[in-house]
Design a protein around this motif. Sequence first.
Motif, PDB file in Angstrom:
ATOM      1  N   VAL A   1      26.881 -95.673 -15.705  1.00 59.24           N
ATOM      2  CA  VAL A   1      26.357 -95.173 -16.208  1.00 59.24           C
ATOM      3  C   VAL A   1      25.042 -96.129 -16.167  1.00 59.24           C
ATOM      4  O   VAL A   1      25.213 -97.049 -16.724  1.00 59.24           O
ATOM      5  CB  VAL A   1      25.532 -93.984 -17.418  1.00 59.24           C
ATOM      6  CG1 VAL A   1      24.388 -94.300 -17.656  1.00 59.24           C
ATOM      7  CG2 VAL A   1      26.752 -93.082 -17.830  1.00 59.24           C
TER       8      VAL A   1
ATOM      9  N   LEU B   1      24.337 -92.742 -11.441  1.00 56.33           N
ATOM     10  CA  LEU B   1      25.565 -92.065 -11.881  1.00 56.33           C
ATOM     11  C   LEU B   1      26.711 -92.507 -11.298  1.00 56.33           C
ATOM     12  O   LEU B   1      26.320 -91.962  -9.988  1.00 56.33           O
ATOM     13  CB  LEU B   1      25.029 -90.815 -12.463  1.00 56.33           C
ATOM     14  CG  LEU B   1      26.861 -90.070 -13.072  1.00 56.33           C
ATOM     15  CD1 LEU B   1      27.326 -90.440 -13.984  1.00 56.33           C
ATOM     16  CD2 LEU B   1      26.062 -88.645 -13.528  1.00 56.33           C
TER      17      LEU B   1
ATOM     18  N   PRO C   1      21.400 -91.924 -22.327  1.00 63.42           N
ATOM     19  CA  PRO C   1      22.061 -92.243 -20.683  1.00 63.42           C
ATOM     20  C   PRO C   1      24.042 -92.017 -21.394  1.00 63.42           C
ATOM     21  O   PRO C   1      24.229 -92.043 -20.653  1.00 63.42           O
ATOM     22  CB  PRO C   1      21.881 -94.349 -21.316  1.00 63.42           C
ATOM     23  CG  PRO C   1      21.264 -94.540 -22.575  1.00 63.42           C
ATOM     24  CD  PRO C   1      20.480 -93.136 -22.977  1.00 63.42           C
TER      25      PRO C   1
ATOM     26  N   VAL D   1      19.557 -92.144 -15.125  1.00 64.59           N
ATOM     27  CA  VAL D   1      20.317 -92.841 -14.592  1.00 64.59           C
ATOM     28  C   VAL D   1      20.875 -93.127 -12.946  1.00 64.59           C
ATOM     29  O   VAL D   1      20.977 -92.069 -12.909  1.00 64.59           O
ATOM     30  CB  VAL D   1      21.204 -92.798 -15.947  1.00 64.59           C
ATOM     31  CG1 VAL D   1      20.535 -92.898 -16.872  1.00 64.59           C
ATOM     32  CG2 VAL D   1      21.314 -90.994 -15.233  1.00 64.59           C
TER      33      VAL D   1
END
Length: 463
Positions: free
Chosen positions: A146, A166, A130, A164
């Motif tokens: 994130v 974003l 991540p 993730v």
Amino acid sequence: MLLTITTTHQPATDLGFLLMKHPERVLERPLPFGRSLVFYPEATPEQTTAALLVEVDPVALSRAPAGGETGTLEPYVNDRPYASGSFLAVALRDAYGTAMTGQSRDRPELAAQAIPLTLTLPCVAARGGPELPERLFAPLGYAVEVRPLPLDPEFPEWGERPYVALTLRAQVRLSDALRHLYVLLPALDGKKHYYVGEEEVDKLLRHGQGWLDTHPEREWITARYLRFRGLVTQARAHFVLPDEAGGGPAAADEPAVPAKPRLHDERLDGVAGVLQQSGAARVLDLGCGEGKLLRRLLAAPQFRELVGLDISARSLEIAADKLRLAERPELRERVRLLHGSLAYPDSRLRGFDAAALVEVIEHLEPHRLEALTANVLGFARPGLLVVTTPNREYNATFGEAAGLRHPDHRFEWTRAEFQAWAQAAAQAYGYAVEFRPLGDIHPNYGPVTQMALFTQEGRASPR
């Protein structure tokens, strides 16, 4: 998969002029793997958001699984329709291609200006942890948010997967933001759904211009984006920093050193030069791909008829688009694109002054070379044939274990092997042959690319 672009620049509705997409319309575009939709969830002078929604057809995807994916169920059960990566990058270029160039017909001054942008991607494949988006986007001036996504929110004990949510915020030119996404989304994912060839080096250098050279993760991005050693080596030759060139920026009175051309461009320019020196007016490009050699030849009025042949219908569609044949009807008498194979005699290829086989033969199985040679030199019989192929000996300069430069190459010849094949073919079909180097020449290993010029006996070789 979804990408939203939001701005609070006043008036925010100018985002429509930059993207060249009207806020009151929904744009639907077909894609080879599904479709994309561009629409505006909000469009006010204070804040405007443009959304790019990509719908991947999983049935079509299962029929043509991504390169490199294996496993009995993987073509049917995978993250491709949902996690942003190379599919979204392709859709981004298709929908916002003009905006990526930094051009705007109605707001040219705004296109050149940094404006506040928020880019949101609800699900991104980040294979590397991540923290990876921060490493890639923060050096470009983005504030990066994130949020790791669990495999299933109802069962957190299952753990997280490489996905993730974003969000990126920056004061940045829209064209730069789109180019950053186009390069970095496939790098984050580490996979591409399409075949990776030399044209990917062009894309990386073009869309990475102005920011990738100085990015601290430049080497990692290049390796992830291109995947293959030979392509990475080509790209690295064009990354030159001021301190790499001699310890700092050049003095104001020192002349700028022109960048060394890419091997791919150098090869095509060399072949185009030979064809021009030959005086040929009617030329075949055999295995023309996306028409890069044809575009070079089209610029010279000397070439009255240009014909490209390729076995890939998709490549021919791309060539027609890049040659702008639909927009320029005056070219229809001068340029033709043919779908066909060199494995069979083709009467459409007879009677030409010259022909080119640029980096084609190494993609064939060795047992098919005899048919190609007979069909080109024996049946089509161009006055001049130019053949280029990699020199396997030069691979030793790459500093890694010996191997083929490209995964689709079936073989690569040493200089002696190439000359033996060419001399035998010339003798069999009544041609004379000479050999010339292309690109860098190593004192021990010879040229990076080797070239043979076959001329019908009695004709002068181009100089």
